[in-house]
Design an enzyme around this catalytic site. Structure first.
Site, mmCIF file in Angstrom:
data_model
loop_
_atom_site.group_PDB
_atom_site.id
_atom_site.type_symbol
_atom_site.label_atom_id
_atom_site.label_comp_id
_atom_site.label_asym_id
_atom_site.label_seq_id
_atom_site.Cartn_x
_atom_site.Cartn_y
_atom_site.Cartn_z
ATOM 1 N N ASP A 182 41.309 -58.068 26.246
ATOM 2 C CA ASP A 182 40.084 -58.781 25.892
ATOM 3 C C ASP A 182 40.459 -59.883 24.913
ATOM 4 O O ASP A 182 40.952 -59.614 23.819
ATOM 5 C CB ASP A 182 39.099 -57.797 25.252
ATOM 6 N N GLU A 235 29.483 -59.832 28.045
ATOM 7 C CA GLU A 235 28.917 -58.885 27.081
ATOM 8 C C GLU A 235 27.930 -59.557 26.121
ATOM 9 O O GLU A 235 27.105 -58.877 25.523
ATOM 10 C CB GLU A 235 30.027 -58.176 26.313
ATOM 11 N N HIS A 285 29.572 -53.290 29.117
ATOM 12 C CA HIS A 285 30.191 -53.308 27.800
ATOM 13 C C HIS A 285 29.586 -52.187 26.966
ATOM 14 O O HIS A 285 28.394 -51.890 27.079
ATOM 15 C CB HIS A 285 29.924 -54.648 27.112
ATOM 16 N N GLU A 310 32.722 -47.689 29.552
ATOM 17 C CA GLU A 310 33.586 -47.976 28.405
ATOM 18 C C GLU A 310 33.397 -46.894 27.339
ATOM 19 O O GLU A 310 32.276 -46.471 27.063
ATOM 20 C CB GLU A 310 33.253 -49.350 27.819
#
Ligand code: MG
Length: 369
Positions: A182, A235, A285, A310
């Site tokens: 990320d 997100e 997310h 996640e």
């Protein structure tokens, strides 16, 4: 909160009380003081109202109607960003109330449960000292996780540092565990991102998340077409409309709406339909508290392509301490709760310890001072 953490120092929690004694719990992973103001502000005019005023006296089971009412009556200051974050928290709490009212888990109201548990992927913020990440990653694999994502901290700033971190992590977990990174928008633009992404090919990445600045949709589309790794993002986006624009302009492989920011469970369902119409994978997310985790798991249990959730590996006490019955990781999977609503029990001692009172008097000034 008085303490600091590597991430997630705060959380915005909503509790909606009904006149027959039900309490709905919701959350937004956003700025608490701003969202509290959006709920409590006195109304300015018909499209600039506080959410509390919009909701008082309403039937909490009218979730879709109330979502539209909140959206329309905040449209001068809202439609995106923080107002949608606040609506998300309220929406999640309304679904919780509805589940409790009917005595069923939220997934039942969403059409039924398609899976009893959901494979989790683990997210961690890499340690600054590259070799220390070997142990972090190994611990997550020991917990049963088969996909790890890292990002934040110092990652994404110095390519050589990033490469060294990835080398330690890949060597630690071996070839069979998937890895994702990320970049939190840190690569500068398309040419820079393409170069950096190609340097990471050797680590066989599952996806590269938010590589370049948020509004560079043309650059993201070019990157997605130019590299052989999946590109993901979203997100920070709120509403179906923002996701529709994002999907059409960037052609991402994966979209990652956060259920506590995108518009709640109600809007997440619409975004899911968008994803399926564009061959996008939807992997939400989720890097906050057990409220987010519960809401996300209830949603994912109800949709055909909801196979991956996640799971935060944050060291923030909020990540696991706020919810007394926090959904645990069992062999790398999250079990879907069958309790009514979201099935949450909040840890009141924890809230007493970390809770912060922020008062907005709501008084209008009588003149300039
Ligand atoms: Mg991210």
């Amino acid at each position: 909160m008085g303490d600091t953490a590597e991430w997630g120092d705060d959380a915005f929690i909503v509790r909606i009380h009904t006149d027959n004694g039900l309490i709905g719990i919701g959350e937004s992973d956003s700025c608490p003081a701003v969202l509290k103001a959006i709920i409590e502000t006195p109304s300015s005019h018909s499209t600039c109202k506080g959410l509390r005023e919009i909701l008082l006296g309403e039937n909490p089971l009218d979730i879709e109607r109330l979502w539209r009412k909140m959206f329309e009556q905040t449209s001068y200051m809202g439609r995106r960003g923080a107002v949608i974050h606040a609506i998300s928290a309220v929406d999640i709490a309304l679904w919780d109330i509805a589940g409790k009212h009917f005595g069923v888990p939220v997934y039942q109201l969403l059409g039924g449960k398609l899976r009893d548990d959901i494979e989790a992927y683990g997210t961690f913020i890499p340690r600054d000292v590259p070799c220390e990440n070997s142990e972090v990653a190994a611990g997550m694999v020991d917990a049963g996780l088969r996909l790890l994502k890292l990002g934040g901290g110092n990652f994404g700033i110095d390519p050589q540092h990033d490469h060294t971190v990835m080398r330690y992590v890949r060597d630690s977990v071996g070839p069979d565990v998937e890895l994702a990174v990320d970049l939190v928008y840190r690569w500068k633009n398309f040419p820079n991102a393409k170069k950096q992404a190609e340097k990471l090919y050797e680590f066989d990445l599952a996806w590269i998340e938010e590589p370049i600045p948020a509004d560079d949709h043309i650059g993201l589309r070019r990157l997605s077409q130019a590299i052989s790794v999946n590109v993901s993002g979203g997100e920070c986006l709120a509403t179906f409309a923002e996701f529709e624009e994002f999907v059409q302009e960037t052609s991402p492989d994966i979209i990652q709406p956060d259920i506590t920011r995108c518009g709640g469970i109600t809007e997440m369902r619409r975004i899911y339909q968008l994803a399926t119409r564009h061959s996008c994978r939807l992997v939400p997310h989720g890097f906050s508290t057990g409220i987010l985790l519960a809401a996300t798991s209830q949603f994912l249990a109800s949709v055909p392509n909801g196979e991956l959730i996640e799971y935060s590996n944050s060291t923030s006490p909020l990540a696991t301490g706020l919810v007394a019955n926090h959904l645990p990781l069992v062999n790398g999977r999250v079990t879907v709760s069958d309790a009514p609503g979201l099935g949450l029990v909040l840890n009141e001692d924890f809230i007493s310890r970390y809770g912060v009172e922020m008062n907005f008097s709501g008084r209008m000034l009588n003149g300039f001072r």
